[in-house]
Design an enzyme around this catalytic site. Structure first.
Site, PDB file in Angstrom:
ATOM      1  N   ASN A  18      -3.522  -2.325  12.957  1.00  0.00           N
ATOM      2  CA  ASN A  18      -4.948  -1.981  12.871  1.00  0.00           C
ATOM      3  C   ASN A  18      -5.268  -0.683  13.615  1.00  0.00           C
ATOM      4  O   ASN A  18      -5.934   0.210  13.095  1.00  0.00           O
ATOM      5  CB  ASN A  18      -5.806  -3.118  13.432  1.00  0.00           C
ATOM      6  CG  ASN A  18      -5.679  -4.390  12.621  1.00  0.00           C
ATOM      7  OD1 ASN A  18      -5.031  -4.415  11.575  1.00  0.00           O
ATOM      8  ND2 ASN A  18      -6.291  -5.465  13.102  1.00  0.00           N
TER       9      ASN A  18
ATOM     10  N   ASN B  53     -14.004  29.917 -23.222  1.00  0.00           N
ATOM     11  CA  ASN B  53     -14.591  28.731 -22.602  1.00  0.00           C
ATOM     12  C   ASN B  53     -14.446  28.759 -21.077  1.00  0.00           C
ATOM     13  O   ASN B  53     -13.355  29.008 -20.557  1.00  0.00           O
ATOM     14  CB  ASN B  53     -13.935  27.469 -23.142  1.00  0.00           C
ATOM     15  CG  ASN B  53     -14.169  27.306 -24.637  1.00  0.00           C
ATOM     16  OD1 ASN B  53     -15.202  27.723 -25.150  1.00  0.00           O
ATOM     17  ND2 ASN B  53     -13.211  26.711 -25.335  1.00  0.00           N
TER      18      ASN B  53
ATOM     19  N   LYS C 230     -13.913  32.076 -29.274  1.00  0.00           N
ATOM     20  CA  LYS C 230     -14.390  31.352 -28.100  1.00  0.00           C
ATOM     21  C   LYS C 230     -13.718  31.801 -26.806  1.00  0.00           C
ATOM     22  O   LYS C 230     -12.528  32.106 -26.767  1.00  0.00           O
ATOM     23  CB  LYS C 230     -14.151  29.845 -28.273  1.00  0.00           C
ATOM     24  CG  LYS C 230     -14.954  29.183 -29.369  1.00  0.00           C
ATOM     25  CD  LYS C 230     -16.436  29.181 -29.076  1.00  0.00           C
ATOM     26  CE  LYS C 230     -16.787  28.329 -27.886  1.00  0.00           C
ATOM     27  NZ  LYS C 230     -16.424  26.911 -28.071  1.00  0.00           N
TER      28      LYS C 230
ATOM     29  N   LYS D 190      -8.119   4.376   1.648  1.00  0.00           N
ATOM     30  CA  LYS D 190      -7.268   5.554   1.487  1.00  0.00           C
ATOM     31  C   LYS D 190      -7.139   6.000   0.039  1.00  0.00           C
ATOM     32  O   LYS D 190      -6.814   7.156  -0.228  1.00  0.00           O
ATOM     33  CB  LYS D 190      -5.894   5.278   2.087  1.00  0.00           C
ATOM     34  CG  LYS D 190      -5.927   5.191   3.611  1.00  0.00           C
ATOM     35  CD  LYS D 190      -4.597   4.792   4.207  1.00  0.00           C
ATOM     36  CE  LYS D 190      -4.301   3.321   3.997  1.00  0.00           C
ATOM     37  NZ  LYS D 190      -5.305   2.435   4.638  1.00  0.00           N
TER      38      LYS D 190
ATOM     39  N   THR E 297     -37.081  29.728 -11.845  1.00  0.00           N
ATOM     40  CA  THR E 297     -37.504  28.386 -11.470  1.00  0.00           C
ATOM     41  C   THR E 297     -37.733  27.641 -12.784  1.00  0.00           C
ATOM     42  O   THR E 297     -38.195  28.239 -13.772  1.00  0.00           O
ATOM     43  CB  THR E 297     -38.802  28.381 -10.637  1.00  0.00           C
ATOM     44  OG1 THR E 297     -39.871  28.898 -11.438  1.00  0.00           O
ATOM     45  CG2 THR E 297     -38.655  29.216  -9.377  1.00  0.00           C
ATOM     46  N   HIS E 298     -37.376  26.375 -12.805  1.00  0.00           N
ATOM     47  CA  HIS E 298     -37.476  25.568 -14.033  1.00  0.00           C
ATOM     48  C   HIS E 298     -36.652  26.178 -15.172  1.00  0.00           C
ATOM     49  O   HIS E 298     -36.932  25.939 -16.352  1.00  0.00           O
ATOM     50  CB  HIS E 298     -38.932  25.419 -14.481  1.00  0.00           C
ATOM     51  CG  HIS E 298     -39.860  24.959 -13.401  1.00  0.00           C
ATOM     52  ND1 HIS E 298     -39.983  23.635 -13.034  1.00  0.00           N
ATOM     53  CD2 HIS E 298     -40.682  25.649 -12.575  1.00  0.00           C
ATOM     54  CE1 HIS E 298     -40.863  23.525 -12.049  1.00  0.00           C
ATOM     55  NE2 HIS E 298     -41.292  24.741 -11.744  1.00  0.00           N
TER      56      HIS E 298
ATOM     57  N   TYR F 114     -11.355  -5.869  11.782  1.00  0.00           N
ATOM     58  CA  TYR F 114     -10.542  -5.373  10.675  1.00  0.00           C
ATOM     59  C   TYR F 114     -10.512  -6.397   9.551  1.00  0.00           C
ATOM     60  O   TYR F 114     -10.393  -7.605   9.768  1.00  0.00           O
ATOM     61  CB  TYR F 114      -9.099  -5.077  11.119  1.00  0.00           C
ATOM     62  CG  TYR F 114      -8.260  -4.523   9.986  1.00  0.00           C
ATOM     63  CD1 TYR F 114      -8.300  -3.167   9.679  1.00  0.00           C
ATOM     64  CD2 TYR F 114      -7.482  -5.362   9.188  1.00  0.00           C
ATOM     65  CE1 TYR F 114      -7.571  -2.651   8.618  1.00  0.00           C
ATOM     66  CE2 TYR F 114      -6.747  -4.856   8.123  1.00  0.00           C
ATOM     67  CZ  TYR F 114      -6.808  -3.492   7.844  1.00  0.00           C
ATOM     68  OH  TYR F 114      -6.090  -2.991   6.779  1.00  0.00           O
TER      69      TYR F 114
ATOM     70  N   SER G  27       0.816  -1.221   0.000  1.00  0.00           N
ATOM     71  CA  SER G  27       0.000   0.000   0.000  1.00  0.00           C
ATOM     72  C   SER G  27       0.843   1.261   0.000  1.00  0.00           C
ATOM     73  O   SER G  27       0.335   2.357   0.252  1.00  0.00           O
ATOM     74  CB  SER G  27      -0.920   0.009   1.231  1.00  0.00           C
ATOM     75  OG  SER G  27      -0.151  -0.039   2.430  1.00  0.00           O
TER      76      SER G  27
ATOM     77  N   GLU H 212     -16.465  24.019 -15.859  1.00  0.00           N
ATOM     78  CA  GLU H 212     -16.780  22.716 -16.448  1.00  0.00           C
ATOM     79  C   GLU H 212     -15.977  21.603 -15.780  1.00  0.00           C
ATOM     80  O   GLU H 212     -16.499  20.509 -15.525  1.00  0.00           O
ATOM     81  CB  GLU H 212     -16.520  22.756 -17.947  1.00  0.00           C
ATOM     82  CG  GLU H 212     -17.481  23.677 -18.679  1.00  0.00           C
ATOM     83  CD  GLU H 212     -17.111  23.913 -20.133  1.00  0.00           C
ATOM     84  OE1 GLU H 212     -17.948  24.451 -20.866  1.00  0.00           O
ATOM     85  OE2 GLU H 212     -15.984  23.557 -20.539  1.00  0.00           O
TER      86      GLU H 212
END
Length: 465
Positions: free
Chosen positions: A107, A282, A280, A322, A152-153, A314, A20, A287
């Site tokens: 542990n 952007n 453009k 992690k 709204t909407h 455990y 790990s 995003e």
């Protein structure tokens, strides 16, 4: 570390699969912090002599320097951060280094190390969250008297103060800050000394290590201590809520900045262009934030699914917790670093916003409420205002263009006092209900927000001291 039980060495392919270090080596300073407290406790209960404790402390600090100077190269043959540090300590101190793990299991060790690491990270996140909240308050004050459409909407609903809009996001991030604090509060118990699962026959002083490491108390149950990952769930709950709020804000700004809306201007320094189309601009920051939100949500689901079927206590599955944690922390930290400077430069185009109100239909609710003030039941007032809207649509005219006589032909109850109310800023300023969009009420919200910021700063400074 376990060769006494086995008749042959672990296969290399298993070592590569089970190691790990690619995720836990970053925990090394915090693992050493926990080991220093553990060694001090062993001295306090007589399991180490003061001289042995001093030598062990010196050895651990030497290892920390080697790590900081990038002179310590961990080996996957030792699987993880814990065994690499212990092995290096034994190289430095000989058999004394082998005493470090007395009364301790990996542990309870990793449960403590991750808490120390995460506690440090989230304290930093709190500072960054406060900076974000302050920026939102600043935008709200700067745009207090800018009137924009509320939706709204995704359909125009009513005129609002842009300051009111920013304060709506302030409230969302304020709740995130509260969840962040809850995640920190959920890490106040120290699991060190719980052992593998059942505690120890040795005279360990768990209150000593808990206090030395800055926890409020040792954890209550050794089984739960090594099995639970609720403190990670608490972090992921915060991260998920925060990311969703960032994504929603991002979506709004992408829309409002588009040519079709155009009343929000994004700073050039935080946008990019097109490799093909010269015109453009952007909104990549926004995003990418939307995109990374999916990843952050995914890390929460990853942990939930891992935990939902594990038996006590455990299990090696928990090693994987992690990976998602570190990836989520990286994503959240990146958003927290870029959002404050970015949002502080977002500006409004009042003239473009006014163009969106040309037909005046966002004031239809004001008309209905005006009629209610004349004693007309709301449902009837709603119908009458709707008939005015229908008239404007059929005759391709604006609500602003109707003369008093036209109003009275459509709604006989209308009097001359309606006409001054058919103004965007007047409409906004009259919505004075608590929490509403009136300029005075938004100003109160801003002041209340600053007072709250001051209070949490005082709490944060006390926590540091």
């Amino acid at each position: 570390m376990w060769k006494g039980r086995f008749s042959e060495n672990t296969a290399d392919i298993v070592l590569n699969y089970s190691q790990s270090l690619d995720v836990d080596w970053c925990l090394a300073p915090f693992d050493i912090q926990g080991s220093l407290a553990h060694a001090q406790m062993l001295v306090s209960v007589g399991l180490l002599t003061p001289d042995e404790g001093l030598r062990m402390e010196q050895g651990l600090k030497q290892i920390l320097r080697e790590i900081e100077e990038d002179k310590f190269k961990p080996s996957i043959e030792l699987e993880d951060v814990h065994m690499n540090i212990e092995h290096r300590l034994t190289e430095i101190l000989g058999s004394l280094g082998e005493k470090l793990h007395t009364g301790r299991s990996r542990n309870d060790q990793i449960a403590t190390t991750v808490r120390l690491f995460l506690r440090d990270k989230l304290a930093d996140f709190q500072e960054k969250m406060r900076a974000l909240l302050e920026v939102l308050l600043g935008r709200a004050k700067a745009h207090l008297y800018v009137v924009v459409p509320g939706y709204t909407h995704l359909q125009q609903a009513q005129p609002i103060s842009l300051g009111h809009y920013w304060m709506a996001h302030f409230q969302a991030f304020r709740r995130d800050y509260t969840r962040l604090q809850a995640a920190l509060d959920g890490m106040q118990e120290c699991p060190l000394g719980s052992g593998a699962l059942a505690g120890s026959t040795l005279p360990l002083d768990r209150f000593f290590t808990s206090e030395a490491l800055g926890f409020q108390s040792p954890s209550e149950n050794s089984l739960d201590s090594v099995a639970q990952r609720d403190y990670l769930l608490d972090y992921h709950y915060f991260a998920t809520g925060f990311a969703i709020h960032c994504s929603r804000l991002s979506e709004d700004l992408v829309i409002y900045n588009s040519q079709e809306f155009g009343w929000i201007n994004l700073p050039d320094a935080f946008c990019t262009g097109s490799s093909m189309m010269p015109q453009k601009k952007n909104p990549d920051v926004l995003e990418l934030t939307r995109g990374r939100t999916g990843q952050i949500i995914g890390h929460l689901l990853d942990l939930i699914i891992s935990l939902k079927g594990l038996p006590m206590t455990y299990n090696r599955d928990l090693q994987e917790d992690k990976r998602g944690l570190l990836a989520s922390l990286t994503a959240v930290e990146a958003i927290l670093s870029i959002f404050p400077p970015f949002l502080s430069q977002v500006e409004a185009d009042q003239d473009r916003a006014i163009l969106g109100f040309q037909n005046g239909l966002t004031l239809a609710t004001d008309v209905a409420e005006y009629l209610v003030g004349k004693g007309i039941p709301f449902r009837e007032a709603h119908w009458k205002a709707g008939q005015v809207v229908r008239y404007c649509l059929d005759h391709n005219c604006s609500l602003f263009q109707l003369s008093l006589s036209e109003w009275q032909d459509l709604v006989p109850e209308v009097e001359e006092d309606l006409l001054p109310l058919l103004d965007l800023k007047t409409s906004v300023s009259r919505r004075q209900t608590y929490g509403g969009t009136s300029f005075s009420e938004v100003n109160r919200q801003i002041d209340h927000g600053w007072n709250w910021i001051k209070s949490i700063k005082i709490i944060a400074n006390k926590a540091k001291s």
